[in-house]
Scaffold this active site. Structure first.
Site, PDB file in Angstrom:
ATOM      1  NE  ARG A  24      -4.242  -1.617   0.575  1.00  0.00           N
ATOM      2  CZ  ARG A  24      -5.376  -1.511   1.257  1.00  0.00           C
ATOM      3  NH1 ARG A  24      -5.646  -0.452   1.939  1.00  0.00           N
ATOM      4  NH2 ARG A  24      -6.261  -2.483   1.200  1.00  0.00           N
ATOM      5  NE  ARG A  28      -7.287   5.623   2.927  1.00  0.00           N
ATOM      6  CZ  ARG A  28      -8.163   4.833   3.525  1.00  0.00           C
ATOM      7  NH1 ARG A  28      -9.395   5.241   3.719  1.00  0.00           N
ATOM      8  NH2 ARG A  28      -7.833   3.632   3.932  1.00  0.00           N
ATOM      9  NE  ARG A  37      -9.732   7.157  -3.133  1.00  0.00           N
ATOM     10  CZ  ARG A  37     -10.972   7.486  -2.890  1.00  0.00           C
ATOM     11  NH1 ARG A  37     -11.616   8.295  -3.688  1.00  0.00           N
ATOM     12  NH2 ARG A  37     -11.601   6.988  -1.836  1.00  0.00           N
ATOM     13  CG  ASP A  73      -9.142  -3.228  -3.904  1.00  0.00           C
ATOM     14  OD1 ASP A  73      -8.645  -2.519  -3.029  1.00  0.00           O
ATOM     15  OD2 ASP A  73      -9.881  -4.204  -3.658  1.00  0.00           O
ATOM     16  CE1 TYR A 149     -13.125  -7.204   2.152  1.00  0.00           C
ATOM     17  CE2 TYR A 149     -11.384  -8.748   1.600  1.00  0.00           C
ATOM     18  CZ  TYR A 149     -11.818  -7.616   2.270  1.00  0.00           C
ATOM     19  OH  TYR A 149     -10.951  -6.930   3.057  1.00  0.00           O
TER      20      TYR A 149
HETATM   21  O1  CP3 Z   1       0.148  -1.516  -2.466  1.00  0.00           O
HETATM   22  C1  CP3 Z   1      -0.278  -0.661  -3.256  1.00  0.00           C
HETATM   23  O2  CP3 Z   1       0.168   0.514  -3.287  1.00  0.00           O
HETATM   24  C2  CP3 Z   1      -1.323  -1.060  -4.289  1.00  0.00           C
HETATM   25  C3  CP3 Z   1      -2.637  -0.733  -3.861  1.00  0.00           C
HETATM   26  C4  CP3 Z   1      -3.583  -1.687  -3.191  1.00  0.00           C
HETATM   27  C5  CP3 Z   1      -4.922  -1.303  -2.942  1.00  0.00           C
HETATM   28  N1  CP3 Z   1      -5.601  -2.380  -2.473  1.00  0.00           N
HETATM   29  C6  CP3 Z   1      -5.512   0.024  -3.216  1.00  0.00           C
HETATM   30  C7  CP3 Z   1      -6.514   0.486  -2.251  1.00  0.00           C
HETATM   31  C8  CP3 Z   1      -3.445  -3.012  -2.781  1.00  0.00           C
HETATM   32  C9  CP3 Z   1      -2.204  -3.903  -2.771  1.00  0.00           C
HETATM   33  C10 CP3 Z   1      -4.735  -3.435  -2.344  1.00  0.00           C
HETATM   34  C11 CP3 Z   1      -5.022  -4.821  -1.904  1.00  0.00           C
HETATM   35  C12 CP3 Z   1      -6.213  -5.058  -1.075  1.00  0.00           C
HETATM   36  N2  CP3 Z   1      -7.467  -4.531  -1.203  1.00  0.00           N
HETATM   37  C13 CP3 Z   1      -6.246  -5.997  -0.022  1.00  0.00           C
HETATM   38  C14 CP3 Z   1      -5.121  -6.867   0.397  1.00  0.00           C
HETATM   39  C15 CP3 Z   1      -4.085  -6.110   1.100  1.00  0.00           C
HETATM   40  C16 CP3 Z   1      -4.362  -5.856   2.545  1.00  0.00           C
HETATM   41  O3  CP3 Z   1      -4.264  -4.696   2.930  1.00  0.00           O
HETATM   42  O4  CP3 Z   1      -4.596  -6.833   3.240  1.00  0.00           O
HETATM   43  C17 CP3 Z   1      -7.544  -5.977   0.527  1.00  0.00           C
HETATM   44  C18 CP3 Z   1      -8.036  -6.782   1.719  1.00  0.00           C
HETATM   45  C19 CP3 Z   1      -8.313  -5.065  -0.242  1.00  0.00           C
HETATM   46  C20 CP3 Z   1      -9.748  -4.729  -0.095  1.00  0.00           C
HETATM   47  C21 CP3 Z   1      -9.901  -3.310   0.243  1.00  0.00           C
HETATM   48  N3  CP3 Z   1      -9.720  -2.264  -0.653  1.00  0.00           N
HETATM   49  C22 CP3 Z   1     -10.240  -2.751   1.497  1.00  0.00           C
HETATM   50  C23 CP3 Z   1     -10.514  -3.552   2.766  1.00  0.00           C
HETATM   51  C24 CP3 Z   1     -10.278  -1.357   1.324  1.00  0.00           C
HETATM   52  C25 CP3 Z   1     -10.700  -0.317   2.319  1.00  0.00           C
HETATM   53  C26 CP3 Z   1      -9.550   0.014   3.179  1.00  0.00           C
HETATM   54  C27 CP3 Z   1      -9.694   1.302   3.903  1.00  0.00           C
HETATM   55  O5  CP3 Z   1      -8.802   1.520   4.712  1.00  0.00           O
HETATM   56  O6  CP3 Z   1     -10.648   2.070   3.650  1.00  0.00           O
HETATM   57  C28 CP3 Z   1      -9.924  -1.079  -0.019  1.00  0.00           C
HETATM   58  C29 CP3 Z   1      -9.793   0.268  -0.647  1.00  0.00           C
HETATM   59  C30 CP3 Z   1      -8.415   0.615  -1.098  1.00  0.00           C
HETATM   60  N4  CP3 Z   1      -7.734  -0.087  -2.029  1.00  0.00           N
HETATM   61  C31 CP3 Z   1      -7.589   1.717  -0.675  1.00  0.00           C
HETATM   62  C32 CP3 Z   1      -6.411   1.638  -1.410  1.00  0.00           C
HETATM   63  C33 CP3 Z   1      -5.241   2.589  -1.371  1.00  0.00           C
HETATM   64  C34 CP3 Z   1      -7.921   2.785   0.351  1.00  0.00           C
HETATM   65  C35 CP3 Z   1      -9.109   3.543   0.030  1.00  0.00           C
HETATM   66  C36 CP3 Z   1      -9.150   4.823  -0.709  1.00  0.00           C
HETATM   67  O7  CP3 Z   1      -8.252   5.405  -1.341  1.00  0.00           O
HETATM   68  O8  CP3 Z   1     -10.290   5.261  -0.609  1.00  0.00           O
END
Ligand code: CP3
Length: 342
Positions: A24, A28, A37, A73, A149
């Site tokens: 990640r 943010r 965003r 994602d 999910y």
């Molecule tokens: O690593 C990177 O820079 C690549 C980006 C990346 C995202 N999602 C973008 C994202 C990666 C590797 C993921 C994987 C992902 N997505 C996982 C596995 C990794 C982990 O953290 O365990 C999971 C479980 C998801 C599902 C998911 N997507 C969730 C639970 C959320 C909400 C998280 C939150 O804190 O709100 C997302 C949204 C998401 N995907 C964000 C990002 C940067 C954050 C939300 C945003 O910008 O609004």
């Protein structure tokens, strides 16, 4: 590739210093990301190749990292299967039509590579912009974490519905995991053919299972995904959290690199899975909020535990958190360089 420390470490070849990247790393905590965003929803960013490439590059322009990870994602492949995905401000991801019954499993569609055109285009654009500076990592969710999910309809605490299907209807469970595995393979093959240099499989929530259940309900599917990707010839990283008791079984899935979270000591976990596999990790993401001397001490400790052995990739034990101080991220990378330069 100008910098191939990361790829060398994946193959357990010696490197001049330990490669470092953060799960990640685009997100943010960066003002540059927030600016994008503010104008675009998360799914738009993921599915618009220019935006996905731009966001992927943000941490690379700002920090001295050894790998980029394509911005996307893990839940994206669920959409072409027929699941309706949205992101809500406080809740995170939501599936509006979750998979609960046999019919729900049956109606899930097979997905062709064309459905992931946005992803291959993002990879192509990102590699053009990177111009070989660092390798690009592709990724997907693992079948179990995707199933959680798809079944729960979002994030979960106890995985009640997931385990209900697993324990009550194992036939249905395995049919679902086979369908998810096929999509994961298609999604990753598509990224690989577009030019990613390694892939990571995120099994973020698999730590909610006992070793016996992992072995029976999950391992065969992860193994099948890895077996099918192996011929592509690029390194495969397999990552989960809360996995201390699962690591030897996860090792047997056959990835080149195992992700470790911070619940384990790196030296002890590495010895347990065997030094014939590379490891990635494992700083607690919350440590990045601590004062710099404390961050430094803990990074040195992890590098001491890795002991200059070939095949360690420095990372966090899970994704970087929102509000992480950007200057601490920069300092942390500097500490990895300071204590690992051979
Ligand atoms: O690593 C990177 O820079 C690549 C980006 C990346 C995202 N999602 C973008 C994202 C990666 C590797 C993921 C994987 C992902 N997505 C996982 C596995 C990794 C982990 O953290 O365990 C999971 C479980 C998801 C599902 C998911 N997507 C969730 C639970 C959320 C909400 C998280 C939150 O804190 O709100 C997302 C949204 C998401 N995907 C964000 C990002 C940067 C954050 C939300 C945003 O910008 O609004």
């Amino acid at each position: 590739m100008i910098n191939n420390r990361f790829l060398k470490a994946c193959r357990r070849e010696p490197v001049d210093r330990t490669p470092v990247w953060f799960m990640r790393q685009a997100g943010r905590y960066m003002a540059e990301y927030q600016r994008i965003r503010a104008k675009h929803g998360i799914l738009d960013v993921c599915k618009t190749p220019d935006l996905a490439a731009e966001v992927t590059l943000q941490p690379i322009e700002r920090f001295d990292l050894d790998a980029a990870i394509i911005f996307a994602d893990i839940l994206l492949p669920l959409e072409p299967m027929g699941l309706q995905l949205t992101f809500r401000e406080e809740e995170g991801p939501v599936i509006l039509n979750p998979v609960r019954h046999q019919d729900d499993v049956t109606r899930l569609r097979r997905v062709e590579r064309d459905a992931f055109r946005f992803s291959s285009d993002a990879v192509t654009l990102t590699n053009e912009a990177l111009a070989g500076r660092v390798p690009l990592i592709g990724f997907a969710g693992a079948p179990f974490t995707l199933a959680s999910y798809a079944i729960e309809g979002g994030s979960s605490r106890n995985y009640l519905n997931t385990k209900h299907m697993m324990f009550g209807r194992p036939d249905q469970w395995h049919a679902l995991l086979r369908k998810l595995s096929d999509v994961v393979v298609t999604y990753l093959e598509n990224q690989i053919r577009a030019g990613v240099h390694a892939v990571q499989i995120f099994d973020s929530w698999v730590g909610c299972l006992s070793p016996v259940d992992y072995d029976e309900y999950v391992l065969p599917h992860v193994k099948s995904v890895i077996d099918r990707l192996k011929p592509e010839g690029i390194p495969i990283i397999y990552f989960g959290t809360g996995t201390s008791t699962l690591l030897p079984l996860m090792r047997s899935a056959g990835s080149d690199v195992l992700g470790l979270d911070w619940h384990v000591e790196l030296d002890e976990a590495w010895a347990r899975v065997g030094f014939d596999v590379a490891v990635q990790g494992n700083l607690d993401p919350v440590v990045l909020f601590a004062p710099l001397p404390e961050i430094e001490r803990r990074i040195k400790d992890i590098l001491d535990k890795a002991g200059n052995r070939a095949g360690h990739i420095f990372n966090l034990g899970h994704g970087i958190l929102p509000k992480t101080p950007v200057d601490h991220v920069e300092s942390a990378i500097g500490f990895v360089h300071k204590y690992s330069t051979r």
